[in-house]
Structures are given as structure tokens and as C-alpha cells.
Write a protein that holds these residues in place. Sequence first.
Motif, PDB file in Angstrom:
ATOM      1  N   VAL A  23       0.859  -1.175   0.000  1.00  0.00           N
ATOM      2  CA  VAL A  23       0.000   0.000   0.000  1.00  0.00           C
ATOM      3  C   VAL A  23       0.900   1.231   0.000  1.00  0.00           C
ATOM      4  N   ASP A  24       0.458   2.300  -0.639  1.00  0.00           N
ATOM      5  CA  ASP A  24       1.304   3.482  -0.799  1.00  0.00           C
ATOM      6  C   ASP A  24       1.837   4.016   0.530  1.00  0.00           C
ATOM      7  N   ALA A  25       1.039   3.916   1.589  1.00  0.00           N
ATOM      8  CA  ALA A  25       1.404   4.512   2.878  1.00  0.00           C
ATOM      9  C   ALA A  25       2.654   3.885   3.497  1.00  0.00           C
ATOM     10  N   VAL A  26       3.017   2.684   3.063  1.00  0.00           N
ATOM     11  CA  VAL A  26       4.169   2.006   3.683  1.00  0.00           C
ATOM     12  C   VAL A  26       5.318   1.776   2.718  1.00  0.00           C
ATOM     13  N   LYS A  27       5.146   2.147   1.464  1.00  0.00           N
ATOM     14  CA  LYS A  27       6.206   1.937   0.479  1.00  0.00           C
ATOM     15  C   LYS A  27       7.476   2.646   0.909  1.00  0.00           C
ATOM     16  N   GLY A  28       8.589   1.930   0.803  1.00  0.00           N
ATOM     17  CA  GLY A  28       9.878   2.494   1.192  1.00  0.00           C
ATOM     18  C   GLY A  28      10.189   2.336   2.669  1.00  0.00           C
ATOM     19  N   ARG A  29       9.200   1.938   3.471  1.00  0.00           N
ATOM     20  CA  ARG A  29       9.420   1.766   4.916  1.00  0.00           C
ATOM     21  C   ARG A  29       9.255   0.316   5.366  1.00  0.00           C
ATOM     22  N   PHE A  30       8.337  -0.408   4.757  1.00  0.00           N
ATOM     23  CA  PHE A  30       8.055  -1.793   5.134  1.00  0.00           C
ATOM     24  C   PHE A  30       8.576  -2.732   4.050  1.00  0.00           C
ATOM     25  N   THR A  31       9.005  -3.918   4.482  1.00  0.00           N
ATOM     26  CA  THR A  31       9.454  -4.949   3.549  1.00  0.00           C
ATOM     27  C   THR A  31       8.847  -6.288   3.940  1.00  0.00           C
ATOM     28  N   ILE A  32       8.146  -6.903   3.010  1.00  0.00           N
ATOM     29  CA  ILE A  32       7.581  -8.228   3.239  1.00  0.00           C
ATOM     30  C   ILE A  32       8.523  -9.266   2.635  1.00  0.00           C
ATOM     31  N   SER A  33       8.668 -10.389   3.320  1.00  0.00           N
ATOM     32  CA  SER A  33       9.521 -11.454   2.816  1.00  0.00           C
ATOM     33  C   SER A  33       9.005 -12.788   3.338  1.00  0.00           C
ATOM     34  N   ARG A  34       9.519 -13.869   2.753  1.00  0.00           N
ATOM     35  CA  ARG A  34       9.094 -15.189   3.192  1.00  0.00           C
ATOM     36  C   ARG A  34      10.288 -16.122   3.163  1.00  0.00           C
ATOM     37  N   ASP A  35      10.311 -17.056   4.091  1.00  0.00           N
ATOM     38  CA  ASP A  35      11.338 -18.085   4.137  1.00  0.00           C
ATOM     39  C   ASP A  35      10.600 -19.413   4.084  1.00  0.00           C
ATOM     40  N   ASN A  36      10.525 -20.000   2.900  1.00  0.00           N
ATOM     41  CA  ASN A  36       9.758 -21.232   2.742  1.00  0.00           C
ATOM     42  C   ASN A  36      10.363 -22.382   3.537  1.00  0.00           C
ATOM     43  N   ALA A  37      11.653 -22.373   3.728  1.00  0.00           N
ATOM     44  CA  ALA A  37      12.296 -23.450   4.491  1.00  0.00           C
ATOM     45  C   ALA A  37      11.866 -23.425   5.959  1.00  0.00           C
ATOM     46  N   LYS A  38      11.542 -22.220   6.448  1.00  0.00           N
ATOM     47  CA  LYS A  38      11.113 -22.078   7.848  1.00  0.00           C
ATOM     48  C   LYS A  38       9.614 -21.901   7.982  1.00  0.00           C
ATOM     49  N   ASN A  39       8.907 -21.938   6.827  1.00  0.00           N
ATOM     50  CA  ASN A  39       7.452 -21.754   6.856  1.00  0.00           C
ATOM     51  C   ASN A  39       7.063 -20.475   7.586  1.00  0.00           C
ATOM     52  N   THR A  40       7.803 -19.421   7.329  1.00  0.00           N
ATOM     53  CA  THR A  40       7.599 -18.170   8.043  1.00  0.00           C
ATOM     54  C   THR A  40       7.613 -16.993   7.075  1.00  0.00           C
ATOM     55  N   MET A  41       6.718 -16.055   7.315  1.00  0.00           N
ATOM     56  CA  MET A  41       6.656 -14.804   6.577  1.00  0.00           C
ATOM     57  C   MET A  41       6.999 -13.677   7.532  1.00  0.00           C
ATOM     58  N   TYR A  42       7.600 -12.618   6.997  1.00  0.00           N
ATOM     59  CA  TYR A  42       8.036 -11.511   7.834  1.00  0.00           C
ATOM     60  C   TYR A  42       7.511 -10.185   7.297  1.00  0.00           C
ATOM     61  N   LEU A  43       7.420  -9.218   8.198  1.00  0.00           N
ATOM     62  CA  LEU A  43       7.174  -7.845   7.795  1.00  0.00           C
ATOM     63  C   LEU A  43       8.149  -6.969   8.579  1.00  0.00           C
ATOM     64  N   GLN A  44       9.167  -6.479   7.901  1.00  0.00           N
ATOM     65  CA  GLN A  44      10.110  -5.565   8.519  1.00  0.00           C
ATOM     66  C   GLN A  44       9.546  -4.157   8.393  1.00  0.00           C
TER      67      GLN A  44
END
Length: 112
Positions: free
Chosen positions: A60-81
Motif C-alpha cells: 500500500v502506498d502509505a508504507v512503500k519504502g518503509r516496510f518490507t515483506i519477505s518469506r522463508d519457505n524453508a522455515k514456513n515463516t513470513m516476515y514484515l520488517q
Amino acid sequence: QVQPVESGGGLVQAGGSLRLSCAASGRIFSINGMGWYRQAPGKQRELVAHITAGGSTNYVDAVKGRFTISRDNAKNTMYLQMNSLKPEDTAVYYCNIGGILWGQGTQVTVSS
């Protein structure tokens, strides 16, 4: 199916950072797109960031440049930095898998 579980929320001052995690069943994790949503008091739940099974992301525009979504399939975990947090980021954050499974939510509070 097993409910995803979020963690990592808390209280932080404006300008600070948090990293949210979402752990889910391995059986569903790697084949679905996933997203982070948030809901502030008195407001509708909104999509914050999404990541496809192939790793493509959008925000969403409000978080662009500040938030980063990622996923680690080996750990079955998603992140939001979340960096450079603002008071308006205060909300309960939920992870969603495949548009169907919801976590219980984790509170993020940003003080000014």
C-alpha cells in the motif's frame, strides 16, 4: 488447517523499527500467496503488503519504502520488517495465507 501465528508486535517510538513474523503449516505455506493486513480502531481492515508464491511483492502506498515483506519457505515463516514507524501505523496486524487463513493478530503501537 492450522491457524497461522503472528509474533513480534509491541510498543515503539516514532522512527523505530519492528519485525513481525507469521508462522504457518508447511503444507500450505509454499504454494500460496500471503499478505499482511492491519486494522486500526474504528477503521476497516486494510491490506498492507502482499507476496506471491514466486516472491513478487506489492505494498500500500502509505508504507512503500518503509516496510518490507519477505518469506522463508524453508522455515514456513513470513516476515514484515517495519522501519521509520509512524503513529498512524498503530493497529492490530494480521497475516493471511491464500486469502483464507487468518492469524489471531499482533498489536503494534507507535508512540509520538
